[in-house]
Scaffold this active site. Structure first.
Site, short mmCIF file in Angstrom:
data_model
loop_
_atom_site.label_atom_id
_atom_site.label_comp_id
_atom_site.label_asym_id
_atom_site.label_seq_id
_atom_site.Cartn_x
_atom_site.Cartn_y
_atom_site.Cartn_z
CE LYS A 281 -4.13 1.83 2.24
NZ LYS A 281 -3.72 3.21 2.41
CE LYS B 30 -5.93 -3.75 -4.88
NZ LYS B 30 -5.29 -3.00 -5.97
S1 IVH Z 1 -6.79 -0.36 -4.33
C1 IVH Z 1 -11.17 -0.25 -4.84
N1 IVH Z 1 -4.21 -0.77 -4.18
O1 IVH Z 1 -5.02 3.29 -0.56
C2 IVH Z 1 -9.69 -0.23 -4.85
N2 IVH Z 1 -5.09 1.19 -3.19
O2 IVH Z 1 -7.96 3.51 1.01
C3 IVH Z 1 -9.16 0.93 -4.19
N3 IVH Z 1 -3.41 2.64 -2.18
O3 IVH Z 1 -7.22 5.52 -2.13
C4 IVH Z 1 -7.72 1.08 -4.09
N4 IVH Z 1 -1.66 1.41 -2.69
O4 IVH Z 1 -4.72 5.82 -2.41
C5 IVH Z 1 -5.23 0.04 -3.86
N5 IVH Z 1 -1.93 -1.23 -4.15
C6 IVH Z 1 -2.94 -0.43 -3.84
C7 IVH Z 1 -2.75 0.78 -3.15
C8 IVH Z 1 -3.86 1.56 -2.83
C9 IVH Z 1 -2.08 2.53 -2.12
C10 IVH Z 1 -4.19 3.74 -1.58
C11 IVH Z 1 -5.10 4.47 -2.53
C12 IVH Z 1 -6.48 4.34 -2.00
C13 IVH Z 1 -6.23 3.99 -0.57
C14 IVH Z 1 -7.31 3.05 -0.08
#
Ligand code: IVH
Length: 671
Positions: free
Chosen positions: A116, A294
């Site tokens: 993340k 995921k």
């Molecule tokens: S997936 C529906 N994957 O984390 C899918 N988010 O609260 C939504 N983020 O707003 C996001 N790395 O800014 C996803 N590998 C990653 C991520 C990621 C950072 C952040 C992104 C998002 C927040 C989720």
């Protein structure tokens, strides 16, 4: 070369440059030297200048140098950019797994676990394989248009060459995180500190701040980067079967996808992988604040759907914050080179995010007052980014009822401490405070300044204690005989040190400008100043209003420079440097405007603001002397003549480093 040949060559060069950009910025695996790359770019720029009609709007030559925008316009996302449910507890991950399995009892599936990235979520829109819009997440439905800034990020492809057939002709969106690598973060903060600006608290804020720039030329210098984490084809959401498969497709199209992401067959593997990165994250060159888990199967993701703002098919596991509680063992007031007195807390050592912390800055008198802290208190300490740890709050008072406050007198020289109005810092203003002298000489002798080998803190301390120097100009009066009797100083090292000191007399002027220790003037600013002022006397005579017209020199630095040269004792040191034969002037570089040309042949002028002459008359005066007048400022402009209330041309000239002159200077130039 005719237009047909040029068109062909531009196409070839564009392809090659994009390819090498990808090798360098996405794959981290360059196959040609920087020089060879620069040559390709130079050729492209040359051809585009010669045939402007052939320069494509998304040419790689136009990543930088775009025009500033006036404001950010809103962009509505085609489908909502969801956020994630968070957990700080690994047991909750089994809860999440249980929920998914209850909702899809028959399904067999993997998890895809991603790092993340701690940055700014953004969406890139591609049409016919070309980047058309970039927008921040905003509230999930509508974000800000940041296309001008996203184009400057080298790991974001402007056009995609090997687009899969299934996607060609379709509009699609690549979502991911724009972030700032730690190295760039530190560099920006160093520059901000030397420019007298507040540093950014962490890389995420710095990335956000960089994206909020209206001028893409500033963003381009920040070193932002991008990791893709979602592909959203507009017409055909299920074009790929899995998240991991769509990430591979993105990678093939030239996007940067995090290489540490991993597929896990069950939740036990997920927990193990999260544990692994909790330890390993300290070694990454960028910040991550957790892991994103995921469901890999995209069809199953669709079946699971979302609840309001968060999907049921994903969850984020957040690492514990980089905070810890510990006890304050001592608080001291530390005196810096400029006399600023900073309170520092000495802590019972505690591990925070893999690093042992035993000190934290308490910044200044105001911060102390707000914290009401004293020795013996238990405090919450936070380590953000790579900045100095800070005390967030007192969680339990110790035996000292009252709060610590800065002393009235300097802890080093007992001189009176003062705090000027509007200043955060409390300072010792005693000109012969030994700590300031020590730090001043250390700075003068440092690598980035006069680079005097062998003159480290210990030797400097000895020289001061023995009364051999009272400022850094005294270094040039030292003799080997005076040094030999000093502790651990043999004849040979004494001789070497004298030679090294002597050699520093010929350093480039920029080093001297830096070494003087003028507040807010860092190494880069010193170079900019040396490009403008060929001698220390010229710099000393400069007025803040003139200094401020120089690109990258702001009002705080301009005032600091003026104040420095108004101080009698500084002028005294400068005279001693001159007498010792330190180089304080350089050969004049020929710059436009140094001479008073009767002929203005080849010179380009732009007028802005109100001047006393009628504009047409002024323009004629230029033209009749062979000069040119244009209506907008570019790098090719030689002079901007600024009258009263100058407009945006004045700002542009400042930004581009174009010389700005007054009406009077203009008239002098005409003779
Ligand atoms: S997936 C529906 N994957 O984390 C899918 N988010 O609260 C939504 N983020 O707003 C996001 N790395 O800014 C996803 N590998 C990653 C991520 C990621 C950072 C952040 C992104 C998002 C927040 C989720």
């Amino acid at each position: 070369m005719d237009a047909r040949e040029a068109e062909k060559r531009i196409k070839e060069l564009t392809g090659q440059i994009e390819y090498h950009n990808r090798k360098y910025y996405v794959e981290d695996n360059p196959v040609i030297s920087d020089y060879e790359f620069d040559m390709l770019m130079k050729e492209l720029l040359g051809l585009e200048a010669q045939f402007p009609e052939l320069a494509a709007p998304d040419s790689p030559a136009r990543r930088v140098g775009g025009e500033p925008i006036k404001e950010f316009s809103p962009v509505r996302h085609v489908s909502a950019m969801l956020s994630l449910d968070n957990t700080y507890n690994k047991n909750d991950l089994s809860g999440f797994d249980g929920r998914v399995r209850r909702l899809a009892p028959d399904a067999r599936f993997d998890y895809f676990v991603e790092l993340k990235i701690d940055g700014i979520a953004s969406s890139l829109t591609y049409e016919d394989g070309r980047l058309t819009v970039a927008a921040t997440r905003g509230d999930g439905l509508t974000g800000d248009d940041i296309t001008h800034n996203a184009r400057t990020i080298r790991s974001i492809p402007l056009s995609i060459r090997n687009i899969p057939e299934s996607l060609s002709g379709m509009r699609f969106h690549v979502r991911g995180e724009i972030f700032l690598p730690l190295k760039s973060f530190e560099k920006i903060n160093d520059e901000r500190l030397s420019g007298g600006l507040e540093p950014f608290a962490n890389p995420r804020n710095a990335a956000g701040g960089s994206l909020k720039q209206l001028d893409p030329n500033i963003t381009a210098k920040r070193g932002l980067d991008f990791f893709a984490y979602q592909l959203v084809p507009e017409d055909e959401p299920l074009m790929f079967e899995t998240q991991s498969g769509s990430m591979e497709a993105l990678e093939e199209m030239g996007f940067k996808v995090n290489g540490h992401n991993r597929k896990c067959p069950d939740i036990g593997c997920v927990v193990g992988f999260c544990n692994e990165w909790e330890d390993k994250r300290a070694g990454l060159p960028y910040e991550i604040d957790g892991m994103v888990i995921k469901v890999d199967d995209l069809r199953l993701q669709g079946r699971l759907g979302s609840t309001g703002k968060t999907p049921r098919w994903a969850i984020s596991y957040k690492f514990p914050a980089k905070q810890a509680t510990t006890k304050v063992n001592d608080i001291i007031a530390s005196v810096g080179r400029t006399g600023a007195v900073t309170p520092v807390a000495f802590l019972e050592p505690v591990r925070i995010g893999g690093v042992t912390v035993s000190r934290a800055s308490l910044y200044n008198a105001d911060y102390l007052k707000a914290l009401e802290i004293n020795v013996g208190d238990t405090v919450l300490v936070e380590r953000g980014g790579e900045v100095i740890p800070k005390v967030v709050e007192v969680v339990k008072k110790g035996p000292n009822e009252e709060a610590f406050s800065l002393p009235d007198n300097c802890p080093e020289c007992k001189g009176k401490l003062v705090r000027e109005e509007g200043e955060a810092a409390t300072r010792c203003i005693n000109i012969s405070c030994p700590v300031q002298l020590q730090k001043n000489v250390e700075h003068y002798a440092s690598r980035g300044a006069m680079d005097i080998e062998g003159l480290g803190p210990k030797v400097i301390d000895l020289l001061i204690r023995e009364g051999l120097i009272e400022d850094f100009a005294d270094l040039y009066e030292l003799t080997a005989e005076q040094l030999v009797p000093l502790e651990r100083m043999g004849e040979k090292s004494a001789g070497n040190l004298i030679d090294n000191i002597g050699r520093s007399k010929d350093r480039p002027l920029s080093r001297l400008y830096y070494g003087l220790g003028i507040r807010h003037v860092g190494g880069r600013s010193a170079e900019i100043l040396a490009g403008r002022f060929n001698s220390l006397d010229e710099l000393a005579a400069a007025e803040p209003s003139g200094l401020e017209t120089i690109n990258e020199i702001g009002p705080v630095m301009a005032k600091a420079i003026r104040d420095f040269f108004r101080e009698e004792r500084n002028l005294h040191v400068i005279n001693k440097l001159k007498a010792a034969g330190v180089r304080t002037a350089e050969e004049k570089k020929v710059r436009p405007g140094d001479e008073t040309p009767r002929s203005l042949s080849g010179r380009t002028f732009v007028f802005t603001g109100a001047i006393s002459l009628p504009r047409a008359e002024a323009e004629d005066m230029v033209k009749s002397r062979g000069g040119k007048v244009t209506s907008s400022v570019s790098r090719k402009t030689d002079y901007v003549v600024a009258g009263a209330d100058p407009g945006s041309k004045y700002e542009n000239a400042k930004r581009l480093g174009v010389r700005i002159i007054s009406e009077e200077e203009f008239k002098n130039m005409l003779g």
